[in-house]
Design a protein around this motif. Structure first.
Motif, PDB file in Angstrom:
ATOM      1  N   ASP A 197      -3.625  54.380  -2.328  1.00 26.94           N
ATOM      2  CA  ASP A 197      -2.312  54.971  -2.067  1.00 26.94           C
ATOM      3  C   ASP A 197      -1.539  54.250  -0.963  1.00 26.94           C
ATOM      4  O   ASP A 197      -0.318  54.101  -1.045  1.00 26.94           O
ATOM      5  N   SER A 198      -2.244  53.800   0.064  1.00 24.85           N
ATOM      6  CA  SER A 198      -1.567  53.217   1.222  1.00 24.85           C
ATOM      7  C   SER A 198      -0.867  51.893   0.917  1.00 24.85           C
ATOM      8  O   SER A 198      -0.053  51.434   1.728  1.00 24.85           O
ATOM      9  N   VAL A 199      -1.165  51.275  -0.217  1.00 23.24           N
ATOM     10  CA  VAL A 199      -0.543  49.986  -0.550  1.00 23.24           C
ATOM     11  C   VAL A 199       0.318  50.058  -1.804  1.00 23.24           C
ATOM     12  O   VAL A 199       0.945  49.053  -2.173  1.00 23.24           O
ATOM     13  N   LYS A 258       2.360  45.573   6.980  1.00 24.24           N
ATOM     14  CA  LYS A 258       2.381  46.381   8.194  1.00 24.24           C
ATOM     15  C   LYS A 258       1.223  45.970   9.097  1.00 24.24           C
ATOM     16  O   LYS A 258       0.214  45.446   8.613  1.00 24.24           O
ATOM     17  N   GLU A 278      -1.047  47.692  10.273  1.00 19.20           N
ATOM     18  CA  GLU A 278      -2.293  48.350   9.843  1.00 19.20           C
ATOM     19  C   GLU A 278      -2.931  47.681   8.621  1.00 19.20           C
ATOM     20  O   GLU A 278      -4.029  48.055   8.217  1.00 19.20           O
ATOM     21  N   ASP A 279      -2.264  46.689   8.031  1.00 17.58           N
ATOM     22  CA  ASP A 279      -2.870  45.915   6.959  1.00 17.58           C
ATOM     23  C   ASP A 279      -3.766  44.802   7.501  1.00 17.58           C
ATOM     24  O   ASP A 279      -4.443  44.116   6.723  1.00 17.58           O
TER      25      ASP A 279
END
Length: 123
Positions: free
Chosen positions: A61-63, A86, A88-89
């Motif tokens: 989901d986060s990507v 981002k 956080e990646d």
């Protein structure tokens, strides 16, 4: 035995893009492939996966909306296009191959791993 080599990592500013490639030393067009990432002190987690034909894909989901996984079986290469990156990646990204017929969504399904490529996203 399949040997995987990742490339395309590097340092990029937030909002930028990178394309990772996962190439095999022998044909792996019949393998499902996944991209995992591991940040310092964290578990190695699945980010994206694709089945052997490229018809079915999975994205965490986060990507979703930012990353795309694809493959070119004629070149025995799988790609991870990463846009709108981002901080956080930031992680080491690994590709892995599985004999699963469909999309392999669990780490234990993967038999072969690359050495990883570092992705660093600065803010």
């Amino acid at each position: 035995q399949v040997q995987l080599v990742e490339s395309g990592g590097g340092l990029v500013q937030a909002g930028g893009s990178l394309r990772l490639s996962c190439a095999s030393t022998r044909t792996f067009r019949h393998y499902a492939v996944g991209w995992f990432r591991q940040a310092p002190g964290k578990e190695r987690d699945l980010v994206a996966a694709i089945n052997w034909s490229g018809v079915s894909t999975y994205l965490v989901d986060s990507v979703k909306g930012r990353f795309t996984i694809s493959r070119d079986n004629a070149k025995d290469t799988v790609y991870l296009q990463m846009d709108s990156l981002k901080p956080e990646d930031t992680a080491v990204y690994y590709c892995a191959a599985s004999t699963s017929w469909g999309v392999a969504s669990e780490r234990y399904e993967y038999d072969y791993w690359g050495q990883g490529t570092q992705v660093t996203v600065s803010s």
